[in-house]
Design a protein around this motif. Sequence first.
Motif, short mmCIF file in Angstrom:
data_model
loop_
_atom_site.label_atom_id
_atom_site.label_comp_id
_atom_site.label_asym_id
_atom_site.label_seq_id
_atom_site.Cartn_x
_atom_site.Cartn_y
_atom_site.Cartn_z
N LEU A 27 1.41 38.70 25.67
CA LEU A 27 1.79 38.90 24.27
C LEU A 27 0.57 38.95 23.35
O LEU A 27 0.60 39.63 22.33
N THR A 28 -0.50 38.26 23.71
CA THR A 28 -1.72 38.32 22.90
C THR A 28 -2.30 39.72 22.93
O THR A 28 -2.73 40.26 21.90
N ARG A 29 -2.32 40.34 24.09
CA ARG A 29 -2.83 41.71 24.18
C ARG A 29 -1.89 42.69 23.48
O ARG A 29 -2.35 43.67 22.88
N ILE A 30 -0.59 42.43 23.54
CA ILE A 30 0.35 43.28 22.81
C ILE A 30 0.09 43.18 21.31
O ILE A 30 0.13 44.18 20.58
N LEU A 31 -0.20 41.97 20.84
CA LEU A 31 -0.54 41.77 19.43
C LEU A 31 -1.79 42.56 19.05
O LEU A 31 -1.82 43.27 18.04
N LEU A 32 -2.83 42.46 19.88
CA LEU A 32 -4.06 43.21 19.60
C LEU A 32 -3.81 44.72 19.65
O LEU A 32 -4.39 45.48 18.85
N GLY A 33 -2.96 45.16 20.58
CA GLY A 33 -2.63 46.58 20.65
C GLY A 33 -1.93 47.07 19.39
O GLY A 33 -2.21 48.16 18.89
N ALA A 34 -1.00 46.26 18.86
CA ALA A 34 -0.32 46.65 17.62
C ALA A 34 -1.29 46.72 16.45
O ALA A 34 -1.21 47.63 15.61
#
Length: 200
Positions: A27-34
């Motif tokens: 989820l941290t990488r998903i946050l950075l991707g967004a």
Amino acid sequence: MTVALPLLVAGGVLFMAGTALLLTRSLTRILLGAVLIGNGVNILFLSTTGRTGDTPLLYPGTDPGQVTDPLPQAMALTAIVITLAVTAFLLAMVYRSWQLTGSDEVPDDIEDRRVALRAEETAERARLQDEYKKLRRQYANAARDGGAAGKARGRVVRARAEYEQSRSRLRRRLRADRLQQPDTTDASSDLWDHVLGEDR
């Protein structure tokens, strides 16, 4: 209208990096991707405003053809607000996931795994049944001809045993997967205590 090539390249790179991060389980990488995709959108909006060095506002005595387009700037401001809201929402999800599970990994959906296992079991069972029926026909033909009935019977017995073993193996996998399902909470318990936990 001229478009600045470096801004297009930078926006495309941010889009690609953000998409790659969105496809991960963390989820941290998903946050950075967004966040990266939001910044890429802003850069692409700004790349459509016109040439660099043009007047940002229509001052008295300014040539209207030398003024940047204000619409992409307004859309970039809107995109910044949307990115901020999505970032806050994803931060809350990451924090809550870390609090509940101690990890920010997105787990597999158990129901999807059960459906995939059931489809695999059905296909394997159909294949084994077809093979068993074919060997039964071969055995019946061999017994009618009086020829190699012993060999055909041995193949039928082996196919039947393989069918039974495969079916029991797939059933064990389904049972083990069913045991991994999360326990349902009692409807009489306080939902807010279960959802909020220590934050209440």
